[in-house]
Every structure is written in C-alpha cells, then in structure tokens.
Scaffold this motif. Sequence first.
Motif, PDB file in Angstrom:
ATOM      1  N   GLU B  44     -38.755  -1.991  14.438  1.00 51.39           N
ATOM      2  CA  GLU B  44     -37.614  -1.641  15.277  1.00 51.39           C
ATOM      3  C   GLU B  44     -36.724  -0.677  14.504  1.00 51.39           C
ATOM      4  O   GLU B  44     -36.275  -0.982  13.399  1.00 51.39           O
ATOM      5  N   PHE B  45     -36.474   0.499  15.072  1.00 54.84           N
ATOM      6  CA  PHE B  45     -35.627   1.498  14.435  1.00 54.84           C
ATOM      7  C   PHE B  45     -34.192   1.003  14.332  1.00 54.84           C
ATOM      8  O   PHE B  45     -33.648   0.422  15.273  1.00 54.84           O
ATOM      9  N   LEU B  46     -33.560   1.224  13.177  1.00 52.39           N
ATOM     10  CA  LEU B  46     -32.166   0.833  12.974  1.00 52.39           C
ATOM     11  C   LEU B  46     -31.252   2.041  12.848  1.00 52.39           C
ATOM     12  O   LEU B  46     -30.303   2.202  13.620  1.00 52.39           O
ATOM     13  N   ILE B  47     -31.518   2.910  11.856  1.00 54.92           N
ATOM     14  CA  ILE B  47     -30.589   3.998  11.567  1.00 54.92           C
ATOM     15  C   ILE B  47     -31.331   5.122  10.850  1.00 54.92           C
ATOM     16  O   ILE B  47     -32.341   4.889  10.186  1.00 54.92           O
ATOM     17  N   TYR B  48     -30.825   6.345  11.014  1.00 56.81           N
ATOM     18  CA  TYR B  48     -31.468   7.541  10.467  1.00 56.81           C
ATOM     19  C   TYR B  48     -30.406   8.419   9.812  1.00 56.81           C
ATOM     20  O   TYR B  48     -29.351   8.670  10.391  1.00 56.81           O
ATOM     21  N   PHE B  49     -30.706   8.899   8.613  1.00 59.47           N
ATOM     22  CA  PHE B  49     -29.862   9.849   7.899  1.00 59.47           C
ATOM     23  C   PHE B  49     -30.656  11.137   7.688  1.00 59.47           C
ATOM     24  O   PHE B  49     -31.820  11.106   7.325  1.00 59.47           O
ATOM     25  N   GLN B  50     -29.995  12.271   7.909  1.00 60.81           N
ATOM     26  CA  GLN B  50     -30.623  13.566   7.632  1.00 60.81           C
ATOM     27  C   GLN B  50     -29.594  14.444   6.952  1.00 60.81           C
ATOM     28  O   GLN B  50     -28.618  14.859   7.572  1.00 60.81           O
ATOM     29  N   GLY B  51     -29.820  14.725   5.686  1.00 64.41           N
ATOM     30  CA  GLY B  51     -28.942  15.612   4.943  1.00 64.41           C
ATOM     31  C   GLY B  51     -27.491  15.179   5.039  1.00 64.41           C
ATOM     32  O   GLY B  51     -27.152  14.010   4.853  1.00 64.41           O
ATOM     33  N   ASN B  52     -26.630  16.133   5.352  1.00 61.53           N
ATOM     34  CA  ASN B  52     -25.199  15.872   5.456  1.00 61.53           C
ATOM     35  C   ASN B  52     -24.745  15.615   6.887  1.00 61.53           C
ATOM     36  O   ASN B  52     -23.543  15.496   7.151  1.00 61.53           O
ATOM     37  N   SER B  53     -25.712  15.535   7.805  1.00 62.53           N
ATOM     38  CA  SER B  53     -25.359  15.318   9.211  1.00 62.53           C
ATOM     39  C   SER B  53     -24.900  13.883   9.426  1.00 62.53           C
ATOM     40  O   SER B  53     -25.226  12.985   8.647  1.00 62.53           O
ATOM     41  N   ALA B  54     -24.148  13.665  10.505  1.00 62.99           N
ATOM     42  CA  ALA B  54     -23.748  12.308  10.863  1.00 62.99           C
ATOM     43  C   ALA B  54     -24.991  11.476  11.156  1.00 62.99           C
ATOM     44  O   ALA B  54     -25.921  11.948  11.827  1.00 62.99           O
ATOM     45  N   PRO B  55     -25.057  10.250  10.668  1.00 65.34           N
ATOM     46  CA  PRO B  55     -26.260   9.432  10.898  1.00 65.34           C
ATOM     47  C   PRO B  55     -26.409   9.036  12.357  1.00 65.34           C
ATOM     48  O   PRO B  55     -25.435   8.940  13.093  1.00 65.34           O
ATOM     49  N   ASP B  56     -27.661   8.804  12.751  1.00 63.31           N
ATOM     50  CA  ASP B  56     -27.958   8.266  14.071  1.00 63.31           C
ATOM     51  C   ASP B  56     -27.998   6.746  13.948  1.00 63.31           C
ATOM     52  O   ASP B  56     -28.941   6.204  13.390  1.00 63.31           O
ATOM     53  N   LYS B  57     -26.985   6.077  14.481  1.00 65.88           N
ATOM     54  CA  LYS B  57     -26.858   4.624  14.337  1.00 65.88           C
ATOM     55  C   LYS B  57     -27.297   3.885  15.593  1.00 65.88           C
ATOM     56  O   LYS B  57     -26.990   2.700  15.751  1.00 65.88           O
ATOM     57  N   SER B  58     -28.006   4.579  16.474  1.00 65.57           N
ATOM     58  CA  SER B  58     -28.256   4.031  17.798  1.00 65.57           C
ATOM     59  C   SER B  58     -29.087   2.754  17.785  1.00 65.57           C
ATOM     60  O   SER B  58     -29.086   2.005  18.758  1.00 65.57           O
ATOM     61  N   GLY B  59     -29.809   2.487  16.699  1.00 62.27           N
ATOM     62  CA  GLY B  59     -30.649   1.304  16.644  1.00 62.27           C
ATOM     63  C   GLY B  59     -30.001   0.076  16.033  1.00 62.27           C
ATOM     64  O   GLY B  59     -30.594  -1.007  16.058  1.00 62.27           O
ATOM     65  N   LEU B  60     -28.816   0.196  15.493  1.00 60.41           N
ATOM     66  CA  LEU B  60     -28.176  -0.961  14.867  1.00 60.41           C
ATOM     67  C   LEU B  60     -27.889  -2.022  15.926  1.00 60.41           C
ATOM     68  O   LEU B  60     -27.269  -1.729  16.946  1.00 60.41           O
ATOM     69  N   PRO B  61     -28.327  -3.269  15.707  1.00 66.90           N
ATOM     70  CA  PRO B  61     -28.243  -4.282  16.763  1.00 66.90           C
ATOM     71  C   PRO B  61     -26.849  -4.818  17.024  1.00 66.90           C
ATOM     72  O   PRO B  61     -26.601  -5.342  18.106  1.00 66.90           O
ATOM     73  N   SER B  62     -25.951  -4.736  16.058  1.00 72.66           N
ATOM     74  CA  SER B  62     -24.587  -5.212  16.267  1.00 72.66           C
ATOM     75  C   SER B  62     -23.673  -4.570  15.236  1.00 72.66           C
ATOM     76  O   SER B  62     -24.137  -3.903  14.302  1.00 72.66           O
ATOM     77  N   ASP B  63     -22.367  -4.779  15.397  1.00 73.59           N
ATOM     78  CA  ASP B  63     -21.420  -4.178  14.451  1.00 73.59           C
ATOM     79  C   ASP B  63     -21.401  -4.914  13.120  1.00 73.59           C
ATOM     80  O   ASP B  63     -20.662  -4.526  12.206  1.00 73.59           O
ATOM     81  N   ARG B  64     -22.211  -5.957  12.975  1.00 70.41           N
ATOM     82  CA  ARG B  64     -22.340  -6.602  11.667  1.00 70.41           C
ATOM     83  C   ARG B  64     -23.219  -5.774  10.731  1.00 70.41           C
ATOM     84  O   ARG B  64     -23.228  -6.011   9.532  1.00 70.41           O
ATOM     85  N   PHE B  65     -23.953  -4.836  11.309  1.00 63.50           N
ATOM     86  CA  PHE B  65     -24.865  -4.000  10.533  1.00 63.50           C
ATOM     87  C   PHE B  65     -24.217  -2.640  10.262  1.00 63.50           C
ATOM     88  O   PHE B  65     -23.647  -2.023  11.172  1.00 63.50           O
ATOM     89  N   SER B  66     -24.330  -2.188   9.017  1.00 66.91           N
ATOM     90  CA  SER B  66     -23.861  -0.855   8.673  1.00 66.91           C
ATOM     91  C   SER B  66     -24.728  -0.316   7.552  1.00 66.91           C
ATOM     92  O   SER B  66     -25.423  -1.073   6.867  1.00 66.91           O
ATOM     93  N   ALA B  67     -24.709   0.986   7.389  1.00 66.11           N
ATOM     94  CA  ALA B  67     -25.487   1.600   6.314  1.00 66.11           C
ATOM     95  C   ALA B  67     -24.775   2.844   5.847  1.00 66.11           C
ATOM     96  O   ALA B  67     -24.065   3.496   6.618  1.00 66.11           O
ATOM     97  N   GLU B  68     -24.972   3.145   4.593  1.00 65.56           N
ATOM     98  CA  GLU B  68     -24.453   4.380   4.045  1.00 65.56           C
ATOM     99  C   GLU B  68     -25.492   4.999   3.129  1.00 65.56           C
ATOM    100  O   GLU B  68     -26.396   4.323   2.643  1.00 65.56           O
ATOM    101  N   ARG B  69     -25.311   6.284   2.927  1.00 61.59           N
ATOM    102  CA  ARG B  69     -26.210   7.008   2.030  1.00 61.59           C
ATOM    103  C   ARG B  69     -25.336   7.867   1.137  1.00 61.59           C
ATOM    104  O   ARG B  69     -24.669   8.785   1.601  1.00 61.59           O
ATOM    105  N   THR B  70     -25.342   7.568  -0.142  1.00 57.50           N
ATOM    106  CA  THR B  70     -24.464   8.252  -1.082  1.00 57.50           C
ATOM    107  C   THR B  70     -25.180   9.426  -1.735  1.00 57.50           C
ATOM    108  O   THR B  70     -26.321   9.286  -2.196  1.00 57.50           O
ATOM    109  N   GLY B  71     -24.510  10.559  -1.733  1.00 55.81           N
ATOM    110  CA  GLY B  71     -25.032  11.735  -2.423  1.00 55.81           C
ATOM    111  C   GLY B  71     -26.363  12.218  -1.879  1.00 55.81           C
ATOM    112  O   GLY B  71     -27.111  12.905  -2.583  1.00 55.81           O
ATOM    113  N   GLY B  72     -26.657  11.880  -0.638  1.00 56.96           N
ATOM    114  CA  GLY B  72     -27.902  12.327  -0.039  1.00 56.96           C
ATOM    115  C   GLY B  72     -29.135  11.671  -0.629  1.00 56.96           C
ATOM    116  O   GLY B  72     -30.260  12.135  -0.397  1.00 56.96           O
ATOM    117  N   SER B  73     -28.944  10.563  -1.367  1.00 55.25           N
ATOM    118  CA  SER B  73     -30.096   9.925  -1.996  1.00 55.25           C
ATOM    119  C   SER B  73     -30.158   8.447  -1.623  1.00 55.25           C
ATOM    120  O   SER B  73     -30.601   8.104  -0.537  1.00 55.25           O
TER     121      SER B  73
END
Lengths: 114, 114
Positions: B44-73
């Motif tokens: 099940e897809f959760l979240i997608y990061f691409q470069g410096n673009s805003a992430p696609d969070k459409s798959g996160l099942p609830s607001d208890r879930f979050s993700a970050e990507r620091t420095g593009g890595s």
Amino acid sequence: AQSVTQLDSHVSVSEGTPVLLRCNYSSSYSPSLFWYVQHPNKGLQLLLKYTSAATLVKGINGFEAEFKKSETSFHLTKPSAHMSDAAEYFCVVSDNTGFQKLVFGTGTRLLVSP
Amino acid sequence: GAGVSQSPSNKVTEKGKDVELRCDPISGHTALYWYRQSLGQGLEFLIYFQGNSAPDKSGLPSDRFSAERTGGSVSTLTIQRTQQEDSAVYLCASSLEGRAGGYTFGSGTRLTVV
C-alpha cells in the motif's frame, strides 16, 4: 485508476514442471507492468518489466511474461520450476504519468515441491 | 550505499507509543517512497518524495502518520500514538528521477504494536 488482480493466492508445482502465475490489470493509461519477487525475510526484487516495447518480456532466473492488451493480462511463466523459486510474487502496474506510483496486486505464493 | 537501508529491521512497541522508522536510499536517487505491507495484503502506497518538490502524502492513512526527508537523502517515517492496526512491514524504495522501472526496495521494518 490502475489496479491489478492476481487470480491465485497460492500456486503449487513440482520441481521441473512449468510455472504459471496469472495477473490481470486495469489502467486508464498505457501502463507499465512489472513482476516482483519477495523471498522470506528479503526485500522485493524486480523480475521483469514491460514498458511498451516488446510484448514478450524476459526477466531474470528464466522467467518471462507476455503483455496481452486484448486480454488485459500479464501472466508470468517459467518452463521448469526450481526449488529456489519458492517465494511470493507480486504483479504491479504503474501509469506513465505523474510520479509513476506502483500499484501492487495481493501476491501469489509459489510453493515448489521436490 | 549499495542498496536501500532501513532501520530498525524489527520494532515492537506498546499501543499508544510513537515510533520512528528510518530509510537510507541509494546515493544519487532523487525519488523516495514509503509503502506498507500488511499480512496477506499487497503493498500500500504511503508517501513519495522527489527532489525538492512537495511530497505526495495522498497515501498516508491518518494524521498520526508523517514523514520527512532531510537534505534530499535520509527519510524518517513517524507514527504517533500507534494502534494495533499499524502492525505491518514498512518498506522504503528509491529510484532515479521517479522512474517506475528503477525502484530499489529495502528489506523493510517489521512493526508490531502490542
């Protein structure tokens, strides 16, 4: 929206006999299709991919799959099963727009007996 | 590194606690994805990061879930106030420029909420 249906949750074969794992897809766009394999406690490994070139795609470990647009199918086959082929297999579809999110089927567990 | 590295490989936590899951993608891969694999289910897809673009969070099942990507890595997936239904294997994948055929998956973090 894209989706895939893997028609069998489990497939059992004897070593040395042919393997057929069935997959049907639905996609609004010209899709890319993939088969991934997952061995126990291992990561997902790409077996093969179809990206609108040849309809018969050859992958690793002797596996191949044929893209049939008229049947919306992408079945995975192997002429002769090996014990090491026992694993979970996932059929996956991706559209070719946006960020190409992968949509997974529910998987088929392949059991290979001696 | 040579592959996608995820840590920890296993995590057992008590219901209501927060957990952090880490993913180190392949060096140079600009795209990073989180998927979840529940027992007997496909991914099940959760979240997608691409470069410096805003992430696609459409798959996160609830607001208890979050993700970050620091420095593009490195990426961290955080689940707050864990629930038993959060128990699953969380898989990270990276690819070069978001090409669907170029995903490399990590071995996953098995999360068990008791």
